[in-house]
Design an enzyme around this catalytic site. Structure first.
Site, PDB file in Angstrom:
ATOM      1  N   ASP A   1     105.805 105.927  27.423  1.00 51.42           N
ATOM      2  CA  ASP A   1     106.216 105.931  28.833  1.00 51.42           C
ATOM      3  C   ASP A   1     106.650 104.560  29.332  1.00 51.42           C
ATOM      4  O   ASP A   1     105.907 103.854  30.016  1.00 51.42           O
ATOM      5  CB  ASP A   1     105.053 106.457  29.686  1.00 51.42           C
ATOM      6  CG  ASP A   1     104.670 107.869  29.281  1.00 51.42           C
ATOM      7  OD1 ASP A   1     105.451 108.503  28.534  1.00 51.42           O
ATOM      8  OD2 ASP A   1     103.601 108.341  29.696  1.00 51.42           O
TER       9      ASP A   1
ATOM     10  N   ASP B   1     102.812 115.454  21.501  1.00 49.17           N
ATOM     11  CA  ASP B   1     102.539 114.381  22.464  1.00 49.17           C
ATOM     12  C   ASP B   1     101.019 114.283  22.651  1.00 49.17           C
ATOM     13  O   ASP B   1     100.265 115.134  22.174  1.00 49.17           O
ATOM     14  CB  ASP B   1     103.244 114.784  23.772  1.00 49.17           C
ATOM     15  CG  ASP B   1     103.213 113.704  24.840  1.00 49.17           C
ATOM     16  OD1 ASP B   1     102.968 112.533  24.506  1.00 49.17           O
ATOM     17  OD2 ASP B   1     103.439 114.057  26.020  1.00 49.17           O
TER      18      ASP B   1
ATOM     19  N   GLU C   1      96.772 110.837  20.769  1.00 54.66           N
ATOM     20  CA  GLU C   1      96.006 109.614  20.426  1.00 54.66           C
ATOM     21  C   GLU C   1      94.585 109.930  20.023  1.00 54.66           C
ATOM     22  O   GLU C   1      94.043 109.183  19.207  1.00 54.66           O
ATOM     23  CB  GLU C   1      96.045 108.647  21.615  1.00 54.66           C
ATOM     24  CG  GLU C   1      97.428 108.089  21.922  1.00 54.66           C
ATOM     25  CD  GLU C   1      98.386 109.111  22.522  1.00 54.66           C
ATOM     26  OE1 GLU C   1      97.908 110.057  23.183  1.00 54.66           O
ATOM     27  OE2 GLU C   1      99.595 108.983  22.316  1.00 54.66           O
TER      28      GLU C   1
HETATM   29  C1  NOJ Z   1     103.469 111.945  28.238  1.00 56.48           C
HETATM   30  C2  NOJ Z   1     104.687 111.632  27.457  1.00 56.48           C
HETATM   31  O1  NOJ Z   1     104.693 110.292  27.048  1.00 56.48           O
HETATM   32  C3  NOJ Z   1     105.916 111.973  28.264  1.00 56.48           C
HETATM   33  O2  NOJ Z   1     107.061 111.708  27.517  1.00 56.48           O
HETATM   34  C4  NOJ Z   1     105.857 113.436  28.678  1.00 56.48           C
HETATM   35  O3  NOJ Z   1     106.963 113.728  29.485  1.00 56.48           O
HETATM   36  C5  NOJ Z   1     104.580 113.710  29.451  1.00 56.48           C
HETATM   37  N1  NOJ Z   1     103.454 113.346  28.630  1.00 56.48           N
HETATM   38  C6  NOJ Z   1     104.443 115.189  29.852  1.00 56.48           C
HETATM   39  O4  NOJ Z   1     104.361 115.984  28.737  1.00 56.48           O
END
Ligand code: NOJ
Length: 952
Positions: A592, A514, A517
């Site tokens: 998200d 995660d 970017e």
């Molecule tokens: C951002 C991610 O997009 C999300 O899915 C994740 O739960 C949070 N970071 C925390 O790791």
């Protein structure tokens, strides 16, 4: 109603993106300058391009043209030399590169790689050299009205290379399809010192933000090389619809951007609370565009990893689409692909960037995630509750809270005292765990210290470790563009006792990448400063969009090594950030989203676009990440999510628990039935993935791929097919829906999954037509196209692995001539034996009305796998006939020289062949109306030993 039973068995309002955090074209120097340049040129009738090809430098050999493009400068400055190469690739694609000759002596004193970045292809392409080695393509010198040009022909296409100004014109049977540099927007901002800038500007150019950045948090950018943008226009002649260039929360068909200050932007960012119907940048970037219409398609791959804006101009009155591509820096490199259908373009694009990995079969099952499952007890309780509520699932996920203070490669010892025990417990029920590992490394612990000592971090413009902020607070970032980072990364994933973190854990453990970017909470546009430095002193601005890929690839390769030590499983890696080529090693999700209906709706065009762009293993957080879905929304999201190639429920840490049993009845049962439907269709999804992995067919496939002859199908974004299976879905994404419109895309029969009836009117209309279907909360509108055969599994188990020996059911949907065809792919679901030693079953089915037979042909030759599958059978065949099949009262099956009767029952237009017990591993034929039956076999219960109990 046998058929119904069969399928049932299967069966903050204040939120909003802070857009001022992200650059628009107007406040992004290079985009502003190129739009300005374009407007100036468009406003002049007599504009003469400053870019032409110097014929004295031109050389042509088989499959290649090279020359210098000369850029004339004002004020008697010497012209700039831009080396051009055009290479003809296998399949008639053309690969164009334009670089800049830079005089190193004129640049000194700064620590930075002074070349234009030319390695985006190194990350995007699957192999270093594209296959053109055998190309003997002839590029001929020609002339027309005294103007010299060069031409290359392929099939019924011609590619004309014009010299002054430089243009490429692609025609098919003399009809122009594409013009490159049609509007003379070719622009390469050449190197000049700051002090000389004004002197170098032509009247059409602006110097806005050339040597400094006036955008809010980007003001510290040192821009050491000055303006170096590249831009070019492409006109898709007579193409009304263009697609691709993910990632955007937007429609399937790309929209006109000419009157907005936000063209489509490709710049990987951790976009907080993104909005739908938006061209703003998101987590991933694939600079691939598809243009398609009945009979012809084109692909354009812009091979560049810098910040990129794409203007789409649909104002043409002849239905053409003009596009303008603008990147901050790097060489100008692109590939044009031609073909009759969209799928041909995907095939060619896949030959260049690689096809999607064939994922582990289990990773196509249901994934249960939330931020966070708090401790070992919580994890194991979710695992048991799944069984208690008879919800099949394959992966449970741990978000960042499992770590000790967000230090990746550590466990929080209070909450997860014994991960080994927990993993084993999950393994015992044939389930897997995914843990998150992000690229930011908290400062002052052994991992970040070692990364700093070994000089493996992203550095500042002064080449010192860069310190930013993310979940753990102050952090440094691993520079996975540095080849030495791989070894360091491998060590952290190693399956060995010396690796305290995961060295002893069983191998049912996979990884989630995660924030790659990379997300830096204090950085400009929440990412790394553009002048920070990577391996080889490349500026971050040049490599920004490949960083995410380099990171998840490092994880993939580390996992390959870990799993090699054990049983050579295929790794599963989920990534948030991605680039062209990411499909080779990772799955993606759309980040998200929110628990709102519009996010459910937009998930479909987003995931379909990902598939069109070569990245089919895609999903969206089921239920929505931020907020709390209503019970109805949650239920509809599951009914939609079961069709996502990557099917995972996930939720924000502040949201309420919402596992399938939480909403209660009738929701829980409906959700269960949906997930069970996904599991019964796993063979269909896996077969679709197999085809995607060898020819690039999207796993959830747009309607116009299936029925490309009708232009009406080209903007359908809420209905789709599963690969080439013929399964067509129109999820319900409206609140309180009582009916929905289903598009019949062609004049074929479409049989409804819930009652086996064909949709009305299908055969009587000649083109696409809509029918209204009433729905209630239970309804998932699914259809099987006439002419298709699918193989499914109907035993309900805890997880996909337990289904391995389960029998298959064949469902045959006859077309209007009473025929059907289909495919099934089977392998061990987890190893690379399919690739290394041909251990897979590739089966073709056909029902022929003329010969009144069904045949199954195995067209592969597995060895060990055949032994493992020896007890696996087709136990039932269901024929959706709509009255097209006659004489089906009796039937016999012949396999391995043995002939047996099988029982036939009919119910209305539905025919069921039961107690057939036909082995899947060898060819067979069923003949209808056969009299000379040798022996009637008794139906006995097919092997159920592998499931722990009947239902699960
Ligand atoms: C951002 C991610 O997009 C999300 O899915 C994740 O739960 C949070 N970071 C925390 O790791």
């Amino acid at each position: 109603m046998q058929f119904t039973v069969f399928f049932l068995l299967f069966l903050h309002s204040v939120w909003g993106v802070k857009d001022y955090l992200y650059k628009s074209c107007d406040n992004s120097g290079f985009c502003y300058r190129n739009r300005h340049f374009a407007n100036q040129i468009k406003s002049k009738d007599d504009y003469e391009s400053r870019y032409s090809l110097d014929i004295d430098t031109l050389s042509v050999s088989a499959g290649q043209l090279s020359a210098i493009i000369v850029k004339e400068l004002p004020n008697n400055l010497p012209a700039v030399e831009l080396p051009l190469s055009i290479t003809i690739l296998d399949g008639g694609s053309i690969h164009v590169k334009i670089d800049e000759k830079r005089d190193k002596k004129s640049f000194s004193g700064k620590i930075v790689n002074f070349n234009r970045y030319d390695e985006a292809s190194k990350w995007a392409f699957q192999s270093k050299t594209l296959s053109s080695s055998n190309s003997s393509a002839v590029i001929e010198a020609k002339s027309e009205n005294g103007d010299a040009f060069y031409e290359y022909s392929f099939s019924d296409y011609s590619f004309k290379f014009e010299l002054d100004p430089f243009k490429i014109i692609v025609a098919r049977q003399n009809e122009i399809q594409l013009i490159v540099n049609d509007q003379n927007l070719l622009n390469i901002e050449h190197f000049r010192a700051k002090s000389e800038n004004k002197n170098h500007l032509t009247p059409e150019e602006s110097d806005f933000d050339s040597f400094s950045d006036s955008f809010a948090d980007a003001k510290d950018d040192t821009i050491p090389i000055g303006p170096e943008s590249i831009a070019l226009d492409f006109t898709f002649n007579n193409y009304k619809y263009v697609y691709g260039i993910p990632e955007h929360a937007d429609s399937l068909v790309l929209k006109d951007t000419t009157s907005s200050d936000r063209p489509y932007r490709l710049y990987n960012v951790d976009i907080f609370e993104y909005e739908t119907d938006s061209r703003m940048p998101m987590y991933g970037a694939i600079p691939f565009l598809l243009a398609s219409r009945p009979g012809s398609s084109l692909g354009l791959f812009w091979v560049n990893s810098a910040d990129t804006f794409i203007d789409i101009d649909k104002t043409s009155d002849v239905g053409s689409t003009k596009t303008h591509w603008i990147s901050e820096n790097g060489i100008l490199e692109f590939i044009i692909m031609v073909g009759s259908t969209a799928n041909e373009i995907n095939k060619k694009y896949g030959e260049i960037t690689g096809y999607t990995q064939l994922p582990q079969l289990a990773s196509l099952g249901y994934h249960q995630c939330r931020w966070n499952y708090n401790d070992e007890k919580d994890v194991l309780s979710i695992n048991s509750l799944m069984d208690e509520h008879r919800i099949p699932y394959d992966y449970l996920w741990l978000d960042i809270e499992y770590t000790d203070s967000k230090k990746y490669f550590t466990w929080n010892k209070d909450t997860f005292p014994n991960p080994e025990r927990m993993l084993k417990e999950l393994d015992h029920t044939d389930r897997n765990l995914v843990i998150i590992i992000d690229p930011h490394l908290k400062t002052d612990y052994f991992i970040s210290n070692e990364a700093i000592n070994k000089k493996l971090t992203i550095n500042t413009f002064e080449n010192k470790p860069y310190y930013g902020h993310c979940w753990p607070g102050e952090s440094v970032w691993i520079d996975t563009l540095n080849p030495s980072s791989q070894q360091f990364w491998d060590k952290q994933f190693e399956y060995s006792k010396r690796n305290e973190f995961m060295g002893r854990l069983s191998t049912n453990l996979q990884i989630w990448n995660d924030m790659n970017e990379p997300s830096d909470f204090n950085g400009p546009e929440t990412s790394s400063p553009r002048d920070s430095l990577h391996y080889d002193l490349w500026e971050h601005r040049s490599i920004h969009n490949v960083y995410g890929l380099s990171y998840h690839e490092a994880t993939y390769h580390a996992m390959i090594k870990r799993l090699e030590t054990t049983k050579r499983q295929r790794p599963f890696v989920l990534t948030r950030s991605y680039f062209a080529g990411s499909q080779r090693t990772a799955a993606m999700w759309t980040g998200d989203n929110m628990s709102k209906w519009e996010y459910l709706k937009i998930s479909l065009p987003m995931i379909i676009t990902s598939g069109i762009s070569g990245m089919p293993f895609a999903g969206a957080d089921v239920g929505g990440f931020f907020g709390n879905p209503s019970k109805e929304l949650l239920t509809r999201w599951y009914q939609t999510g079961i069709w996502y190639p990557f099917f995972r429920a996930h939720a924000h840490i502040d949201s309420r628990r919402r596992e399938p049993w939480v909403p209660g009845e009738p929701y829980t049962s409906i959700i269960r039935e949906s997930i069970q439907l996904r599991y019964s269709l796993l063979p269909v999804f896996y077969t679709a993935f197999y085809h995607s992995s060898i020819e690039g067919t999207p796993v959830i496939k747009p309607v116009f791929y299936e029925s490309p002859e009708h232009l009406e199908n080209y903007d359908v974004e809420d209905q789709f097919f599963i690969g080439n299976s013929g399964v067509m879905v129109k999820p319900v994404t409206e609140e309180n829906a009582a009916s929905i419109e289903v598009l019949i895309p062609d004049s074929e029969l479409y049989y409804s999954f819930d009652n086996g009836n064909a949709l009305p009117n299908a055969t009587t209309v000649s083109g696409p037509t809509s029918v209204t279907k009433s729905v209630d909360l239970h309804t998932i509108p699914v259809f099987l196209k006439g002419g298709s055969i699918i193989a499914t599994k109907s035993r309900h188990r805890r997880s996909s692995k337990l289904m391995f020996h389960d029998p298959f059911t064949l469902t045959i949907a006859l077309d209007k001539n009473g025929n059907a065809k289909g495919k099934l792919y089977v392998d061990d679901g987890e190893s690379f034996d399919f690739e290394n030693s041909g251990e897979y079953l590739d089966i073709e089915f056909e029902l022929s009305n003329d010969s009144r037979s069904i045949t199954s042909r195995v067209i592969s030759s597995p060895n060990n796998l055949a032994k493992e599958l020896v007890d696996v059978v087709f136990e039932k065949i269901v024929i959706l006939s709509d009255g097209y099949l006659q004489d089906y009262e009796s039937a016999s099956v012949e396999q391995n020289n043995e002939k047996k009767a099988i029982s036939v029952t009919t119910e209305g237009k539905l025919i069921t062949l039961a107690n057939s017990k036909i082995s899947i591993i060898s060819d067979w034929v069923i003949k209808f109306g056969e009299e000379d039956i040798v022996e009637d076999i008794k139906f006995d219960q097919v092997n159920e030993e592998n499931g722990l109990h009947d239902e699960l």
